[in-house]
Design an enzyme around this catalytic site. Sequence first.
Site, PDB file in Angstrom:
ATOM      1  N   LYS A 106       0.859  -1.200   0.000  1.00  0.00           N
ATOM      2  CA  LYS A 106       0.000   0.000   0.000  1.00  0.00           C
ATOM      3  C   LYS A 106       0.882   1.233   0.000  1.00  0.00           C
ATOM      4  O   LYS A 106       2.030   1.188   0.460  1.00  0.00           O
ATOM      5  CB  LYS A 106      -0.879   0.013   1.262  1.00  0.00           C
ATOM      6  CG  LYS A 106      -2.152   0.826   1.103  1.00  0.00           C
ATOM      7  CD  LYS A 106      -3.223   0.051   0.380  1.00  0.00           C
ATOM      8  CE  LYS A 106      -4.470   0.857   0.161  1.00  0.00           C
ATOM      9  NZ  LYS A 106      -5.565   0.014  -0.381  1.00  0.00           N
ATOM     10  N   ASP A 146      -6.749   4.418  -4.928  1.00  0.00           N
ATOM     11  CA  ASP A 146      -7.475   4.217  -3.675  1.00  0.00           C
ATOM     12  C   ASP A 146      -8.133   5.559  -3.333  1.00  0.00           C
ATOM     13  O   ASP A 146      -8.419   6.337  -4.241  1.00  0.00           O
ATOM     14  CB  ASP A 146      -6.527   3.733  -2.576  1.00  0.00           C
ATOM     15  CG  ASP A 146      -7.273   2.997  -1.466  1.00  0.00           C
ATOM     16  OD1 ASP A 146      -7.361   1.779  -1.521  1.00  0.00           O
ATOM     17  OD2 ASP A 146      -7.799   3.654  -0.548  1.00  0.00           O
TER      18      ASP A 146
HETATM   19  P1  NAD Z   1     -13.617   7.547  -2.572  1.00  0.00           P
HETATM   20  O1  NAD Z   1     -12.615   8.581  -2.237  1.00  0.00           O
HETATM   21  O2  NAD Z   1     -14.055   7.402  -3.989  1.00  0.00           O
HETATM   22  O3  NAD Z   1     -14.946   7.782  -1.705  1.00  0.00           O
HETATM   23  C1  NAD Z   1     -14.959   7.896  -0.323  1.00  0.00           C
HETATM   24  C2  NAD Z   1     -16.358   8.357   0.068  1.00  0.00           C
HETATM   25  O4  NAD Z   1     -16.479   8.363   1.495  1.00  0.00           O
HETATM   26  C3  NAD Z   1     -16.689   9.784  -0.394  1.00  0.00           C
HETATM   27  O5  NAD Z   1     -18.042   9.854  -0.762  1.00  0.00           O
HETATM   28  C4  NAD Z   1     -16.474  10.602   0.882  1.00  0.00           C
HETATM   29  O6  NAD Z   1     -17.241  11.802   0.906  1.00  0.00           O
HETATM   30  C5  NAD Z   1     -16.982   9.611   1.915  1.00  0.00           C
HETATM   31  N1  NAD Z   1     -16.528   9.867   3.257  1.00  0.00           N
HETATM   32  C6  NAD Z   1     -15.293  10.210   3.705  1.00  0.00           C
HETATM   33  N2  NAD Z   1     -15.306  10.326   5.040  1.00  0.00           N
HETATM   34  C7  NAD Z   1     -16.572  10.065   5.438  1.00  0.00           C
HETATM   35  C8  NAD Z   1     -17.225  10.029   6.714  1.00  0.00           C
HETATM   36  N3  NAD Z   1     -16.549  10.272   7.836  1.00  0.00           N
HETATM   37  N4  NAD Z   1     -18.542   9.707   6.736  1.00  0.00           N
HETATM   38  C9  NAD Z   1     -19.228   9.450   5.615  1.00  0.00           C
HETATM   39  N5  NAD Z   1     -18.673   9.477   4.387  1.00  0.00           N
HETATM   40  C10 NAD Z   1     -17.359   9.776   4.323  1.00  0.00           C
HETATM   41  O7  NAD Z   1     -13.049   6.181  -2.001  1.00  0.00           O
HETATM   42  P2  NAD Z   1     -13.400   4.711  -2.461  1.00  0.00           P
HETATM   43  O8  NAD Z   1     -12.458   4.325  -3.544  1.00  0.00           O
HETATM   44  O9  NAD Z   1     -14.858   4.566  -2.670  1.00  0.00           O
HETATM   45  O10 NAD Z   1     -12.937   3.881  -1.175  1.00  0.00           O
HETATM   46  C11 NAD Z   1     -13.774   3.771  -0.031  1.00  0.00           C
HETATM   47  C12 NAD Z   1     -13.218   2.699   0.895  1.00  0.00           C
HETATM   48  O11 NAD Z   1     -13.126   1.465   0.178  1.00  0.00           O
HETATM   49  C13 NAD Z   1     -11.803   2.942   1.440  1.00  0.00           C
HETATM   50  O12 NAD Z   1     -11.705   2.331   2.712  1.00  0.00           O
HETATM   51  C14 NAD Z   1     -10.917   2.190   0.449  1.00  0.00           C
HETATM   52  O13 NAD Z   1      -9.658   1.837   1.017  1.00  0.00           O
HETATM   53  C15 NAD Z   1     -11.781   0.979   0.210  1.00  0.00           C
HETATM   54  N6  NAD Z   1     -11.507   0.271  -1.039  1.00  0.00           N
HETATM   55  C16 NAD Z   1     -11.565   0.896  -2.247  1.00  0.00           C
HETATM   56  C17 NAD Z   1     -11.348   0.164  -3.401  1.00  0.00           C
HETATM   57  C18 NAD Z   1     -11.479   0.771  -4.764  1.00  0.00           C
HETATM   58  O14 NAD Z   1     -11.338   0.031  -5.759  1.00  0.00           O
HETATM   59  N7  NAD Z   1     -11.803   2.053  -4.897  1.00  0.00           N
HETATM   60  C19 NAD Z   1     -11.027  -1.198  -3.314  1.00  0.00           C
HETATM   61  C20 NAD Z   1     -10.992  -1.807  -2.070  1.00  0.00           C
HETATM   62  C21 NAD Z   1     -11.228  -1.069  -0.939  1.00  0.00           C
END
Ligand code: NAD
Length: 427
Positions: A106, A146
Amino acid sequence: MARQFNAFAMAQAQFDGVAEKLGLDPGTREFLRWPRRELHFTVPIKRDNGSVEVFHGFRVQHNDARGPAKGGIRFHPDETIDTVRALATWMTWKTAVVDIPLGGGKGGVICDPRRMSEREQEQVCRGFVAQVARLVGPVQDVPAPDVMTNAQHMLWMMDEYEKITGGRFPGFITGKPVGVGGSLGRTEATGFGVVYCIREALKRMGKKVSECKASLQGFGNVSQYAAKKLAELGATVVAVSCWDDTDKKPYSFLKMDGVNVDQLMAISDKFGTIDKAKAVELGYKIAEADAWIEQDVEILVPAALENQVTEANAPKMKKSVKIIAEGANGPTTPEADKIIQERGIFMIPDFLCNAGGVTCSYFEQVQNNANFYWTRDEVLNRLDEKMTTGFHAVADLAEKRKVYMRDAAYMIAIDRVATACHLRGWV
Ligand code: NAD
């Protein structure tokens, strides 16, 4: 005072608990508790106003016994080395539990792309690669997007790597735009993978997705596509939430007859923040941060960040909740996990539930290496097959050994990684 949350301490505690149950030998246990290697570095950029700003970055490789390390890069103002260590560790278990030939890594940069121009972001991307190029590459460690990083960031990073190495290496990084080495289906892969797991869990309960209501935390990449797939399969998504950077707090957006995901995406910025005023005009009720978890639904999907389902809000979950599908990494604290386990809610743990992203990234690498690209249906069908197989292997073990789903997922993953380390003669 609230205890300081440390994601890496949590990742190690989860590992220790399962290592004990598995009877893992002390040497292997100590080896797998720590990342194999990590890089700490600085990325100086020239801001548009002429000043120089120095950002701190990390790349952590937890384990690469089963194949090159794999894991995303986050740009976040609150990033810490311990969060990156935890996420790298979870990537090792994630690639192992869905049985893809990769390890766990990561990266992160402590910065806020919401407050940077495109030109400034490009400098951070290129500066990051200049620092990690010695340790990261198609056969060593393959990064991906991410939180707050996207396909454009990945392309700048690939371009910088190719400038440094003088070749064409699309397999250096995944999550690239389609047409420049990217895979169809990657954008929706994580969210869809979450829903494939939910669909299979409901099947085991004798229920249909179309009979269920769901509530999601976050409205970024994972949440948007999980919500879309849930709605497509007939579920009613009654709530999503997002961080509001102007008010510096999150809000929930409620619509009891079902949110319209496309409509909400049209009024969201690229960081997944929904425009509150426009949402009200469209008939959404705006509620406080935790409202998403308090809904009368069968399915809860925390898909924002780590440390979100806690002992403070977990007791607010309604009796109707049957499944928690962890779209985010590490969204549930150990205290909340205990509450969930005691209530008999079916947990689909993060490193299984959100493995769709890395699985599709692996498909992207395979296509890059073959220089032959698959159709969207081919990608998504293969993804469905991998997620469904991975899910049932864990659910079967949980049933057989009468253990919590998170523990069963860990047992499978740790066993595979430990075996690879033993076979290599590392420990
Ligand atoms: P992103 O940046 O696209 O979206 C994050 C979302 O969460 C946004 O809508 C943001 O406004 C919201 N957010 C942030 N803090 C918040 C809070 N305190 N309360 C409510 N909403 C809040 O990120 P993503 O890619 O969707 O990733 C989200 C999670 O999934 C992370 O933990 C990431 O590590 C995990 N993840 C992502 C992927 C991927 O392919 N994108 C894969 C595996 C895991």
